[in-house]
Design a protein around this motif. Structure first.
Motif, PDB file in Angstrom:
ATOM      1  N   LEU A  53       0.863  -1.177   0.000  1.00 54.52           N
ATOM      2  CA  LEU A  53       0.000   0.000   0.000  1.00 54.52           C
ATOM      3  C   LEU A  53       0.900   1.228   0.000  1.00 54.52           C
ATOM      4  CD1 LEU A  53      -2.810   1.332   0.248  1.00 54.52           C
ATOM      5  CD2 LEU A  53      -2.501   1.246   2.737  1.00 54.52           C
ATOM      6  N   THR A  54       0.640   2.148  -0.931  1.00 57.73           N
ATOM      7  CA  THR A  54       1.427   3.368  -1.062  1.00 57.73           C
ATOM      8  C   THR A  54       0.524   4.579  -0.880  1.00 57.73           C
ATOM      9  OG1 THR A  54       2.923   2.284  -2.618  1.00 57.73           O
ATOM     10  CG2 THR A  54       2.972   4.686  -2.550  1.00 57.73           C
ATOM     11  N   VAL A  55       0.993   5.539  -0.089  1.00 56.70           N
ATOM     12  CA  VAL A  55       0.262   6.785   0.151  1.00 56.70           C
ATOM     13  C   VAL A  55       1.173   7.926  -0.270  1.00 56.70           C
ATOM     14  CG1 VAL A  55      -0.900   8.233   1.840  1.00 56.70           C
ATOM     15  CG2 VAL A  55      -0.927   5.737   2.106  1.00 56.70           C
ATOM     16  N   GLU A  56       0.658   8.845  -1.107  1.00 56.08           N
ATOM     17  CA  GLU A  56       1.478   9.934  -1.618  1.00 56.08           C
ATOM     18  C   GLU A  56       0.717  11.249  -1.549  1.00 56.08           C
ATOM     19  OE1 GLU A  56       4.512  10.809  -5.348  1.00 56.08           O
ATOM     20  OE2 GLU A  56       3.195   9.056  -5.351  1.00 56.08           O
ATOM     21  N   ILE A  57       1.405  12.250  -1.094  1.00 58.20           N
ATOM     22  CA  ILE A  57       0.825  13.592  -0.997  1.00 58.20           C
ATOM     23  C   ILE A  57       1.599  14.530  -1.914  1.00 58.20           C
ATOM     24  CG2 ILE A  57       0.285  15.531   0.526  1.00 58.20           C
ATOM     25  CD1 ILE A  57       0.276  13.580   2.855  1.00 58.20           C
TER      26      ILE A  57
END
Length: 668
Positions: A664-668
């Protein structure tokens, strides 16, 4: 710069570049390809010298955890993999040996004077933006002198921060779980420090027990079953961290980059399984650090590229196996490197360059009577490039001067070697440059490493330096169009390499130790064929295909009296290939990859006892992108070795069967 998309379909091979997303503008295929085109540069430079590239979304979609895993999809590459998450992984390009392959990380070549091998399993894809493989050398003459010396070079480029108006930072966090108790979190922060300076900090942790089931089956020369059992691979655990700092700046007519890198790991070394005996007493602690900087500036027709690097590698090796000699050794390796390369544009169609590199390497160990070698290497290169439109020619000459010094022992004689190279490409059709033919001839040279020459348990001080002569001829056809088939490309290269005094290394019961020998003369003939294609059946559905095939005949032609005269050299298959199919629909992405390696022999004699059977793997992944406000999410599930095949890349080092990863990847 003439940026363009790659296109064409071949009857033999089909392949493709990464598919664009449906939410992109109408010209999405071009938008997805921009980063890859930056690596391969303008059309004139791409076609002079054969190059293969993976970048952007294509890298993300592959079922690969490290740089070594991704390189399996390049033609002419053999990856030596000893199994597991933390297993050593090295590459061999066109059967010339690992030490003839240079590895360049953000413009500066990685070095390892101790054994000459770069463990590419240590480099994660988490922060890699593009990987390219150049046979011969890169298609530009402004480069360090050391880059002219390799028979083939792998270029790795880390992600460069790009900020839209109003943006001052980016952040990304990812976590990966998987088989063998894998836990792999990572984080990346990018900061816009000013209009001309940005920085990024990347960190990653990998831990895994490395335990996986395997089948051990061996048949004796008479065809009778000797062993057939199922067991769990032990001592394949890893606990590693990677921290990387990058600072980038732009100047009027130039740019500069600084990188600081540290890799720290403790790994078990699952030994070879021989005669149904399990070896599991070896462990390695690695602490590899380096800092490097490069600076490029253009003033009128003159451009200068200057680089500097300091590296310190610490390796602690222990063998506590009860049935082997106890070993507890600590090695320290240092490198200082400086390079200056300068190019001058004489006319619109003629450029010249000159480069000078200095490298100082030293190795020490806490072993009694260790040689403690120092090596000073000076390299001087001159090159020229002529661009006449349809005809492009490049030529270079490299002088290598090596001085080794041994403390308390007689030092060997200095080595002075001259290695020239000539490259050419031609577009035979006046109406189009879609079709080009290319050819090159190059000589390269590499000194035996410190381990080759001086290591007490395996070194052979009588080893001769290894020299290679390469010949390559190929054809490329690529075209871009709108419609059902948006872009496609096909290339075929035939090559002949002659290696004199080839040095071969393979395990001697322990993975960290090797047996070294000169094979004398090796004759290598092969064909690399690759194709790729992108099709757009509907507005939101993209299908991309990519495939490559390699044929290699690499035989020992040293002495007709040898039993292995004209036999294929160890671990080189006659036939190998890979294929990738990717389907992208809206925010969904499905990827299938297939790798095949044909039959090989694990010793010099091509007899039944040394036969190693072919192997193939199928890997599948599916991903889904989500967006909540300004936050982007990506969920990915992978299944590797889908058909649960039992196989060895290196004999007696069994590889994992079916396994999975979820991230799971989270990017802002």
């Amino acid at each position: 710069m003439d940026k363009y998309k790659l296109t064409c379909l071949t009857a033999l091979l089909l392949a493709g570049a990464p598919a664009p997303k449906a939410e992109e503008p109408a010209d999405t295929a071009r938008a997805e390809e921009l980063r890859e085109v930056v690596v391969t540069a303008a059309r004139p430079r791409v076609e002079v010298i054969p190059v293969q590239t993976l970048s952007g979304k294509e890298l993300e979609s592959l079922n690969s955890n490290s740089v070594a895993d991704a390189l399996r999809y390049f033609a002419g590459v053999q990856v030596k993999d000893y199994g597991g998450v933390g297993g050593i992984k090295t590459v061999n390009v066109r059967s010339m040996g690992t030490n003839h392959t240079g590895v360049v990380y953000d413009g500066v070549q990685l070095g390892n004077a101790q054994n000459g091998q770069i463990d590419l399993g240590q480099f994660s894809l988490d922060n890699i933006e593009a990987i390219s493989l150049h046979n011969g050398q890169k298609s530009q003459i402004l480069q360090p002198a050391r880059d002219f010396g390799s028979a083939g070079t792998i270029y790795m480029r880390t992600r460069t921060p790009r900020f839209d108006n109003g943006e001052s930072y980016h952040a990304r966090a990812a976590v990966r779980f998987g088989s063998f108790d894998l836990l792999n979190p990572s984080a990346l922060v990018e900061l816009k420090l000013s209009e001309r300076v940005n920085a990024s900090l990347s960190a990653e942790w990998i831990t895994s027990t490395g335990k996986y089931k395997f089948r051990y089956r061996r048949v004796n020369p008479a065809g009778e079953l000797a062993y057939d059992t199922t067991a769990v691979r032990q001592n394949g655990d890893i606990n590693s961290t990677r921290i990387e700092l990058n600072v980038n700046g732009s100047l009027t007519g130039g740019e500069w980059h600084f990188k600081a890198y540290n890799y720290n790991s403790e790994r078990g070394v699952p030994g070879a399984i021989v005669n149904n005996v399990w070896r599991r007493g070896e462990r390695i602690w690695d602490n590899n650090s380096f800092a490097q900087a490069n600076f490029t500036k253009t003033i009128g027709n003159f451009t200068t590229l200057n680089s500097a690097k300091y590296a310190f590698y610490r390796t602690h090796y222990v063998n506590n196996d009860d049935k082997q000699v106890k070993v507890d050794n600590l090695y320290r390796q240092r490198e200082f490197y400086f390079s200056t390369a300068n190019e001058y544009v004489l006319t619109d169609w003629w450029r010249v360059s000159a480069s000078y590199d200095f490298a100082w390497n030293t190795l020490s160990a806490d072993m009694y009577d260790f040689a403690k070698p120092d090596r000073i290497t000076n390299l001087i290169a001159a090159a020229t490039a002529i661009d006449l439109g349809r005809l492009k020619i490049q030529a270079s000459a490299l002088g290598t001067f090596v001085h080794d010094h041994l403390r308390g022992q007689e030092s060997p004689k200095d080595k002075h070697v001259f290695t020239p190279a000539v490259y050419a490409s031609f577009a035979p059709l006046r109406s189009t440059t879609d079709l080009t033919v290319r050819a090159f001839c190059k000589r390269s040279f590499r000194m035996p490493t410190f381990n080759d020459l001086y290591y007490a348990d395996m070194g052979n001080s009588k080893l001769n330096p290894e020299r290679v002569t390469q010949y390559n001829a190929g054809v490329v056809f690529d075209r871009t169009r709108r419609g059902f088939v948006q872009n496609a490309r096909v290339s075929v290269d035939a090559y002949y390499n002659k290696v004199k005094d080839k040095i071969v290394a393979y395990p001697k019961g322990q993975q960290f130790r090797w047996t070294m020998l000169n094979l004398g003369v090796v004759d290598i003939r092969g064909i690399d064929a690759a194709a790729q294609m992108t099709v757009n059946p509907t507005g939101s559905l993209y299908v991309t295909l990519r495939a490559q095939y390699t044929y290699q005949r690499a035989i020992d032609v040293t002495n007709p009296a040898d039993n292995y005269y004209r036999d294929q050299i160890p671990y080189i298959p006659r036939h190998s290939g890979a294929a990738v199919a990717n389907v992208s629909w809206r925010r969904w992405n499905l990827n299938y990859s297939f790798i095949y390696v044909g039959e090989r022999y694990n010793q010099q004699e091509n007899i039944r006892y040394n036969y190693t059977q072919p192997w193939y793997t199928s890997d599948v992944s599916v991903s889904r992108d989500f967006t909540f406000g300004r936050v982007n999410f990506r969920a990915l599930a992978e299944i590797n070795n889908l058909l649960n095949q039992d196989y060895d890349v290196i004999i007696n080092y069994p590889m994992p069967k079916r396994n999975f990863r979820i991230s799971l990847t989270v990017e802002i």
